[in-house]
Design an enzyme around this catalytic site. Sequence first.
Site, short mmCIF file in Angstrom:
data_model
loop_
_atom_site.label_atom_id
_atom_site.label_comp_id
_atom_site.label_asym_id
_atom_site.label_seq_id
_atom_site.Cartn_x
_atom_site.Cartn_y
_atom_site.Cartn_z
N GLY A 1 0.82 -1.21 0.00
CA GLY A 1 0.00 0.00 0.00
C GLY A 1 0.85 1.25 0.00
CB THR B 1 -1.52 1.75 13.35
OG1 THR B 1 -1.96 0.40 13.44
CG2 THR B 1 -0.79 2.15 14.62
CB VAL C 1 -6.70 -4.27 3.69
CG1 VAL C 1 -6.67 -2.78 3.98
CG2 VAL C 1 -7.98 -4.64 2.95
CB SER D 1 1.54 -8.93 -10.66
OG SER D 1 2.74 -9.68 -10.56
CE LYS E 1 -0.89 -10.63 -8.81
NZ LYS E 1 -0.72 -11.24 -7.56
CG HIS F 1 0.55 -13.17 -12.51
ND1 HIS F 1 1.08 -13.26 -11.24
CD2 HIS F 1 1.47 -12.51 -13.24
CE1 HIS F 1 2.28 -12.68 -11.21
NE2 HIS F 1 2.53 -12.20 -12.42
CG ASN F 2 -0.34 -14.79 -7.80
OD1 ASN F 2 -0.13 -13.91 -8.63
ND2 ASN F 2 -0.37 -14.56 -6.51
CD GLU G 1 4.33 -15.28 -8.21
OE1 GLU G 1 3.82 -14.26 -8.71
OE2 GLU G 1 4.37 -15.49 -6.98
NE ARG H 1 -17.95 -43.00 -16.70
CZ ARG H 1 -18.90 -42.52 -17.49
NH1 ARG H 1 -18.82 -42.69 -18.79
NH2 ARG H 1 -19.91 -41.86 -16.99
CG HIS I 1 -21.83 -45.12 -16.25
ND1 HIS I 1 -22.78 -44.39 -15.55
CD2 HIS I 1 -21.08 -45.76 -15.31
CE1 HIS I 1 -22.60 -44.58 -14.25
NE2 HIS I 1 -21.58 -45.40 -14.08
C1 6PG Z 1 2.89 -10.75 -7.45
C2 6PG Z 1 2.95 -11.95 -6.53
C3 6PG Z 1 2.37 -11.65 -5.20
C4 6PG Z 1 2.31 -12.86 -4.30
C5 6PG Z 1 3.62 -13.28 -3.76
C6 6PG Z 1 3.57 -14.38 -2.72
O1 6PG Z 1 2.35 -10.94 -8.53
O2 6PG Z 1 3.40 -9.68 -7.11
O3 6PG Z 1 2.22 -12.99 -7.11
O4 6PG Z 1 1.06 -11.16 -5.42
O5 6PG Z 1 1.50 -12.57 -3.22
O6 6PG Z 1 4.44 -13.65 -4.79
O7 6PG Z 1 2.76 -15.43 -3.09
P1 6PG Z 1 2.82 -16.81 -2.28
O8 6PG Z 1 2.98 -16.46 -0.83
O9 6PG Z 1 1.55 -17.51 -2.53
O10 6PG Z 1 4.02 -17.53 -2.80
#
Ligand code: 6PG
Length: 476
Positions: free
Chosen positions: A21, A41, A82, A136, A190, A193-194, A197, A451, A457
Amino acid sequence: MTEENTEGRAQIGLIGLGTMGSMLALNIAEKGFAIAVWNRTTTVTHAFAAGAGELAAKITPTDSLADLVAAIARPRAIILMVPAGQVVDDEIAALRPLLDKDDLIIDAGNALFSDTNRRAADAAIQGPRFLGIGVSGGEEGARHGPSIMGGGVRADWDRVEPILSAISAKYQGIPCATYMGEAGAGHFVKSVHNGIEYADMQMIAEVYGVMRDGMGMDAVAISGVYDGWNKGVLQSYLIEISAAVAAAIDPKTGSAMLDVILDRAGQKGTGRWTIIEAQQLAAPVPAIEAAVLARNLSARLDERRAGEAVFGAAPVKMAVGTIDLTTLEQALIAGKILCYAQGFALIGAAGREFGWAMPLPDIARVWREGCIIRSGMLNDMATALTDDPNRNLMLAPFFADLLKQTHGALRKVVAAAALNGLPVPALASGLAWFDMMRTERSTANMIQAQRDFFGAHGFERMDGGEGKHGPWGSHG
Ligand code: 6PG
């Protein structure tokens, strides 16, 4: 959207000054937009503003949600950065009585797409308006240019698009900020994407294991290999950082950093969401599934230790010359193509199922810069998907040629790894998927017969003839 508004109020607000953030807020301020910020906070809010240097002139720290809302020009737009889950619902509930129906809440966290669907549906009934955007690029990306995947009502996206485009990464000047479709479409993309990743990281870790355990190479030598690969087809952020982490030395022991890091991987769950949804949509992503299972098994260190005590250590050094580094590079190229082919096919399936736009070529484009999976290959993927977004990526001529050149190497690496006890689940399941996807006559005839035998089936005949059941007689 103009850079200064007539009321002298902020053009956007942001809630949640954790790492992501605060970096996003600085990025927004740096691009010339006045921003009001609030954190649960108050000391965090003021410390953030005090540390913002010359950007502080664009930042209004506020001490309460009501102050935050009052500091933003109408119609308001407020980014939530958040933790995903209940906190998002709590913030929306707290904001709702303070906002107008036309104000806009933008959830920029890693939300589960079905939560975003629900929040978008609520917003349509009771307001305020709601966008879910996938962001990301980690801390560095948030500060200097993330990749942004948007979902929600198109007009709401258009309203804040100038800010989101301005703060996003640029690929040859083109902003990496794209609208994906209604409701949870941005968070779905996203999530995939992850998942990619996870698989990309896992495959890199698997070839690391082949080099370390199968070829007896040390971390510095492995770093050099990744460095070399980063200049070729595999050029990517993840290969680049793998070279960097393999080269790093632990200041405490003087050993390679990699050699002192416990092999137990964490996760926040986005990879798991991806594979669950892939199963729901019958669009399997086995390379991603393997990556998630590998993380889960890595966490079970005690069981792995017990397994090794009973069966002996699996990874053994391969005979010299079993695999060379060029073969390993080609295997990784093939694995990577297969993983992305699975990921894009899943996004296409989600688009059809949920009625979302899901512009596949634009998704490849939005991932070219800023995000964790950015790589040279994504530009070629964008071109291939532009030619035909409905064709599986592995059939696009450019990638079909690459796969023809490299799947033999993948086969060699997976076979050698199996014979020597080196676990390569993502590469192996990528290969299994490839072999299934290029086999006209599969073995599902046996499944159909089974099956029909135990459950009547029925099946289709290859000759198209009558008769949907087998001659199982009293056994049937
Ligand atoms: C991104 C990442 C990010 C992700 C971390 C940790 O695109 O910047 O995907 O969003 O939260 O890489 O992910 P994990 O804790 O699941 O490995």
